[in-house]
Design an enzyme around this catalytic site. Structure first.
Site, PDB file in Angstrom:
ATOM      1  N   CYS A  79       7.662  -3.461   5.284  1.00 47.46           N
ATOM      2  CA  CYS A  79       7.393  -4.487   4.200  1.00 47.46           C
ATOM      3  C   CYS A  79       8.696  -5.090   3.583  1.00 47.46           C
ATOM      4  O   CYS A  79       9.427  -5.686   4.140  1.00 47.46           O
ATOM      5  CB  CYS A  79       6.264  -4.075   3.146  1.00 47.46           C
ATOM      6  SG  CYS A  79       5.693  -5.215   2.239  1.00 47.46           S
ATOM      7  N   HIS A 167       1.917  -2.116   6.256  1.00 45.89           N
ATOM      8  CA  HIS A 167       2.122  -0.677   5.881  1.00 45.89           C
ATOM      9  C   HIS A 167       1.412   0.491   6.804  1.00 45.89           C
ATOM     10  O   HIS A 167       0.009   0.541   6.959  1.00 45.89           O
ATOM     11  CB  HIS A 167       1.467  -0.470   4.578  1.00 45.89           C
ATOM     12  CG  HIS A 167       2.208  -1.111   3.468  1.00 45.89           C
ATOM     13  ND1 HIS A 167       3.350  -0.476   2.726  1.00 45.89           N
ATOM     14  CD2 HIS A 167       1.964  -2.467   3.020  1.00 45.89           C
ATOM     15  CE1 HIS A 167       3.670  -1.477   1.656  1.00 45.89           C
ATOM     16  NE2 HIS A 167       3.085  -2.623   1.901  1.00 45.89           N
ATOM     17  N   GLU A 169       1.446   3.455   6.656  1.00 42.22           N
ATOM     18  CA  GLU A 169       1.104   4.865   6.029  1.00 42.22           C
ATOM     19  C   GLU A 169      -0.362   4.772   5.433  1.00 42.22           C
ATOM     20  O   GLU A 169      -0.969   5.764   5.119  1.00 42.22           O
ATOM     21  CB  GLU A 169       2.013   4.963   4.831  1.00 42.22           C
ATOM     22  CG  GLU A 169       2.146   4.036   3.643  1.00 42.22           C
ATOM     23  CD  GLU A 169       2.845   2.810   4.116  1.00 42.22           C
ATOM     24  OE1 GLU A 169       3.297   2.285   2.724  1.00 42.22           O
ATOM     25  OE2 GLU A 169       3.326   2.672   5.028  1.00 42.22           O
TER      26      GLU A 169
END
Length: 509
Positions: A79, A167, A169
């Site tokens: 990002c 993202h 994660e």
């Protein structure tokens, strides 16, 4: 030398989640502020740049020094990190025409690229950005796009450097773990050997070398962190560890005796100190939450210092500090303005002139539990719900009295034991009873009552940073409510808290 991945933090709410995902791959990683990270030596196998609340176009936006990283070791920008690697090296980042927050689909992806090898086409990813990379620098090639974002991912030719706008994660990026595995394991070449068993073995050996023949004192709280820290230290130095467990009068019903017995069953050298009256005398009538914390912290320090001074030739104070506390203290946003007294034993090292040892300072809460399990610690300790350091003091809203402590202890015992008997305890992260400074009218038999209201609070979470209210069965809640009202004289109304965190917090004070 422990190999590791470095995560450079630009202040993203997801930074700790990146670390958790890397560690789930059994690879050790550390989070450091983007402007204060350790030397890049042979132990650093790769670097991840986090997201950020900043825009790369902002004046004063974070600018990392990547001279020893970019082009030398594998690098992944996430990002903001991806946007910085574009803008900072000749590309252009503009405000998005279509701000992309939430789920998106990768409509195109180069599966020949090592980062996306084995990732399913058209996979769902999670976006959270208001800017878009409009122009990529020379030598950058696009390897993934969504319907709205052309530069969804890129690779720099001639370098092990990648940038991804999404993202990986977060849970909603379906192939996020595979993408991170491709980077951490395949590209960086990390061995997946960082396990609870290996942590125990390495930590015990490190403690033996560090402490030698020195004596250590540790303040046990009854919680998971201090208990696992004590067990690790006990494996390393045995009887040279003295644990002090103080009853502040604000523990759960019969908690002091139960926990003390479980500690002795572990072979720990534990001294129990019943100091309930000393705490409750000074807390009587106190309403302000911060005053409660300060009184409890001060009295604890006085008692702990008195008891610890009885152990001759002590050199070290052990604490159950865990990694989120460490990260907070060196945050890219600066140290936390207020560290609650129940998160540390404030003042003790200075007063007692002791060195500090923190065997769990590299672990997240769920990792602490796994380490406890690896050492075969009993479930009564490693599966215990978190419990606030100030105990029931912050579950009594308004003035503290001995009678209110009794009411909360009795109601809490019914709730917690009910969770256990109905097989619900392990489904809940944390549970307890709060007594409100509110009385209401009730009817019991032919009599009118005017008694106290209590709140049942139960949440599900992984680490307490975010939480949702537990969707406990209505029948169970009804049973608990009836039992509390019928058995605990002084309570005539029970309510259930259905607030999530955020915007609420787990505890009420």
């Amino acid at each position: 030398m422990q190999e590791k991945i470095l995560i450079l933090d630009f202040g993203s709410q997801y930074t700790q989640l990146i670390a958790r995902r890397v560690r789930e791959l059994n690879v050790y990683c550390e989070i450091h502020p983007f402007n204060k990270y350790p030397d890049i030596d042979d132990s650093v196998k790769g670097v991840i740049l986090s997201g950020s609340p900043f825009s790369v176009r902002d004046k004063g936006a974070p600018v990392p020094d990547l001279n020893k990283i970019k082009g030398n070791i594998p690098l992944l920008g996430v990002c903001y990190g991806a946007q910085y690697l574009a803008q900072g090296y000749g590309g252009k980042v503009h405000p998005s025409d279509t701000r992309e927050y939430g789920r998106a689909m990768m409509v195109s992806m180069n599966n020949d690229d090592p980062l996306f090898r084995g990732v399913k086409p058209n996979t769902q990813v999670w976006m959270s950005h208001g800017d878009t990379i409009e122009v990529i620098p020379s030598g950058y090639s696009i390897i993934g796009s969504t319907a709205d974002v052309k530069v969804g991912a890129y690779h720099i030719s001639g370098e092990d450097t990648w940038g991804i706008q999404f993202h990986p994660e977060v849970y909603h990026t379906m192939e996020g773990k595979n993408i991170l595995s491709n980077f951490v394991v395949d590209i960086c070449g990390c061995e997946q050997t960082w396990t609870p068993d290996s942590f125990v073995e390495a930590t015990v050996e490190d403690l033996k070398k560090k402490l030698g023949n020195d004596k250590v004192v540790l303040g046990l709280s009854g919680g998971v962190d201090s208990s696992v820290a004590a067990y690790l230290l006990n494996k390393a130095i045995g009887s040279r560890l003295t644990c002090i467990f103080v009853d502040n009068g604000l523990l759960r019903k019969n908690e002091f005796e139960k926990v003390l017995n479980s500690y002795k069953g572990l072979g720990l050298n534990v001294k129990g100190v019943n100091a309930a009256d000393e705490f409750l005398d000074q807390l009587e009538g106190v309403s302000d939450p911060e005053r409660k914390r300060k009184i409890i912290g001060r009295v604890f320090i006085e008692i702990f210092e008195k008891e610890a001074s009885k152990v001759k030739d002590v050199s070290w104070l052990a604490q159950g500090t865990i990694y989120p506390d460490v990260i907070e203290s060196i945050s890219v946003n600066g140290p936390s303005a207020t560290i609650k007294s129940h998160h540390n034993v404030g003042g003790l090292p200075d007063i007692m002139n002791l060195k500090v040892v923190e065997p769990l300072k590299l672990l997240f809460k769920d990792e602490v539990r796994k380490v406890g399990a690896a050492m075969n610690m009993p479930d009564i300790i490693i599966k215990r719900h978190p419990f606030p350091g100030p105990g029931l003091a912050i579950r009594i809203l308004g003035a503290i009295t001995r009678e209110k402590v009794r009411l909360v202890q009795e109601a809490d015992d019914i709730f917690i034991e009910g969770l256990k008997k109905n097989g619900l305890y392990d489904q809940v992260w944390q549970a307890g009873v709060i007594i409100l400074p509110v009385q209401s009218v009730g009817v019991m038999g032919d009599e009118r009552t005017y008694e106290n209201t209590v709140v049942l609070r139960a949440v599900v979470s992984t680490d307490g940073m975010t939480a949702d209210w537990s969707h406990l069965p209505y029948e169970f809640l009804g049973q608990v409510s009836n039992t509390i009202i019928n058995r605990v004289r002084g309570i005539n109304r029970v309510v259930y808290d259905i607030s999530s965190k955020p915007p609420a917090t787990i505890e009420w004070e």
